[in-house]
Design a protein around this motif. Structure first.
Motif, PDB file in Angstrom:
ATOM      1  N   ILE A   1      -1.738  95.731  59.092  1.00 46.83           N
ATOM      2  CA  ILE A   1      -2.140  94.555  58.323  1.00 46.83           C
ATOM      3  C   ILE A   1      -3.571  94.765  57.839  1.00 46.83           C
ATOM      4  O   ILE A   1      -4.470  94.956  58.662  1.00 46.83           O
ATOM      5  CB  ILE A   1      -2.072  93.275  59.170  1.00 46.83           C
ATOM      6  N   PRO A   2      -3.814  94.743  56.527  1.00 47.72           N
ATOM      7  CA  PRO A   2      -5.186  94.873  56.026  1.00 47.72           C
ATOM      8  C   PRO A   2      -6.085  93.787  56.605  1.00 47.72           C
ATOM      9  O   PRO A   2      -5.628  92.681  56.918  1.00 47.72           O
ATOM     10  CB  PRO A   2      -5.032  94.732  54.520  1.00 47.72           C
ATOM     11  N   ALA A   3      -7.359  94.102  56.732  1.00 51.54           N
ATOM     12  CA  ALA A   3      -8.292  93.192  57.400  1.00 51.54           C
ATOM     13  C   ALA A   3      -8.553  91.919  56.605  1.00 51.54           C
ATOM     14  O   ALA A   3      -8.739  90.844  57.188  1.00 51.54           O
ATOM     15  CB  ALA A   3      -9.604  93.914  57.682  1.00 51.54           C
ATOM     16  N   SER A   4      -8.593  92.022  55.289  1.00 46.35           N
ATOM     17  CA  SER A   4      -8.968  90.839  54.501  1.00 46.35           C
ATOM     18  C   SER A   4      -8.571  91.035  53.050  1.00 46.35           C
ATOM     19  O   SER A   4      -8.065  92.089  52.658  1.00 46.35           O
ATOM     20  CB  SER A   4     -10.481  90.603  54.593  1.00 46.35           C
ATOM     21  N   GLY A   5      -8.815  89.989  52.273  1.00 50.74           N
ATOM     22  CA  GLY A   5      -8.670  90.080  50.828  1.00 50.74           C
ATOM     23  C   GLY A   5      -7.241  90.037  50.324  1.00 50.74           C
ATOM     24  O   GLY A   5      -6.310  89.635  51.027  1.00 50.74           O
ATOM     25  N   ARG A   6      -7.104  90.466  49.094  1.00 52.44           N
ATOM     26  CA  ARG A   6      -5.818  90.380  48.405  1.00 52.44           C
ATOM     27  C   ARG A   6      -4.756  91.260  49.050  1.00 52.44           C
ATOM     28  O   ARG A   6      -3.575  90.905  49.097  1.00 52.44           O
ATOM     29  CB  ARG A   6      -6.015  90.780  46.941  1.00 52.44           C
ATOM     30  N   GLU A   7      -5.185  92.418  49.586  1.00 52.85           N
ATOM     31  CA  GLU A   7      -4.231  93.319  50.222  1.00 52.85           C
ATOM     32  C   GLU A   7      -3.599  92.658  51.444  1.00 52.85           C
ATOM     33  O   GLU A   7      -2.393  92.773  51.685  1.00 52.85           O
ATOM     34  CB  GLU A   7      -4.909  94.634  50.615  1.00 52.85           C
TER      35      GLU A   7
ATOM     36  N   VAL B   1       0.492  91.574  52.060  1.00 46.93           N
ATOM     37  CA  VAL B   1       1.313  91.943  53.213  1.00 46.93           C
ATOM     38  C   VAL B   1       1.887  90.693  53.893  1.00 46.93           C
ATOM     39  O   VAL B   1       3.074  90.641  54.240  1.00 46.93           O
ATOM     40  CB  VAL B   1       0.498  92.786  54.206  1.00 46.93           C
ATOM     41  N   LYS B   2       1.060  89.679  54.064  1.00 43.93           N
ATOM     42  CA  LYS B   2       1.531  88.462  54.713  1.00 43.93           C
ATOM     43  C   LYS B   2       2.564  87.722  53.856  1.00 43.93           C
ATOM     44  O   LYS B   2       3.454  87.052  54.387  1.00 43.93           O
ATOM     45  CB  LYS B   2       0.346  87.547  55.036  1.00 43.93           C
ATOM     46  N   THR B   3       2.445  87.845  52.538  1.00 45.51           N
ATOM     47  CA  THR B   3       3.434  87.227  51.657  1.00 45.51           C
ATOM     48  C   THR B   3       4.776  87.948  51.777  1.00 45.51           C
ATOM     49  O   THR B   3       5.840  87.303  51.795  1.00 45.51           O
ATOM     50  CB  THR B   3       2.946  87.231  50.202  1.00 45.51           C
ATOM     51  N   TRP B   4       4.739  89.279  51.851  1.00 47.19           N
ATOM     52  CA  TRP B   4       5.968  90.037  52.076  1.00 47.19           C
ATOM     53  C   TRP B   4       6.624  89.608  53.392  1.00 47.19           C
ATOM     54  O   TRP B   4       7.849  89.431  53.472  1.00 47.19           O
ATOM     55  CB  TRP B   4       5.676  91.535  52.108  1.00 47.19           C
ATOM     56  N   GLU B   5       5.801  89.449  54.432  1.00 44.80           N
ATOM     57  CA  GLU B   5       6.345  89.029  55.721  1.00 44.80           C
ATOM     58  C   GLU B   5       6.970  87.639  55.611  1.00 44.80           C
ATOM     59  O   GLU B   5       8.056  87.386  56.155  1.00 44.80           O
ATOM     60  CB  GLU B   5       5.252  89.031  56.789  1.00 44.80           C
TER      61      GLU B   5
END
Length: 204
Positions: A80-86, A90-94
């Motif tokens: 999981i990326p630490a912050s920002g759009r990335e 990832v959280k939206t995919w989840e």
């Protein structure tokens, strides 16, 4: 750590895959939350799995909360990326993968729960939930396109969540022809199934 869960649960599988990819040690305790002798309520007042019990006895529940915590425990295979759009991607995919599962589980419970007679089941409700599954699959396929992974250029929680959703659909709804409708999702699933973490956690 102790993970309480079911071998058939896709939410539990997501946590188990993350633990394997992060190379974390834990003990797995299988529990059927639908059984009269289930002990899950002692750790999770909501009566759901997965539930992660720490060494001190405190419990953590909801797969999204658990995997977020697990990703912080080891620098191995950051998922999981630490912050920002990335990170948001990832959280939206989840959320999309879990939403497909939520709808699928509701459809299956309506069709199979022993607490209802056949005449009490609502086919319109089942169809509505399966419609959400199909639109969710279409969104996954569109988002993946011809990319190797859902987010970025390496395995992330996006792929794990999607893979667990697809694997559960194959297990519980083999009549949904998502591989034929979305070949790119089939290719992603085939790639994920080459990983030991997915091989060892196939639903049963």
């Amino acid at each position: 750590m102790k993970l309480i869960g079911s071998m058939a649960s896709p939410y539990v599988r997501k946590v188990r895959v993350v633990m394997a990819e992060k190379k974390l040690d834990y003990r797995f305790q299988e529990d059927n939350v639908w059984s009269d002798d289930t002990a899950i309520n002692a750790s999770n007042p909501l009566g759901k799995v997965p539930c992660l019990v720490m060494e001190g006895g405190e419990a953590m529940f909801d797969s999204r909360v658990i995997v977020e915590y697990l990703d912080t425990l080891s620098p191995v295979g950051k998922l999981i990326p630490a912050s920002g759009r990335e990170r948001a991607e990832v959280k939206t995919w989840e959320a999309l993968a879990d939403g497909v599962l939520d709808a699928g589980v509701l459809a299956r419970l309506e069709a199979t729960w022993a607490g209802r007679q056949d005449g009490e089941r609502c086919q319109a409700w089942i169809d509505r939930q399966l419609g959400k599954v199909r639109t969710g699959l279409s969104a996954m396929s569109q988002g993946l396109g011809e990319k190797a992974y859902c987010s970025g250029i390496h395995l992330s929680l996006s792929d794990i969540a999607v893979g667990c959703a697809l694997g559960w659909l194959e297990f519980r709804f083999p009549q949904i022809a998502w591989r034929a409708d979305h070949p790119n999702l089939g290719r992603l699933m085939d790639k994920l199934m080459q990983r030991q973490s997915f091989i060892d956690t196939q639903p049963r």
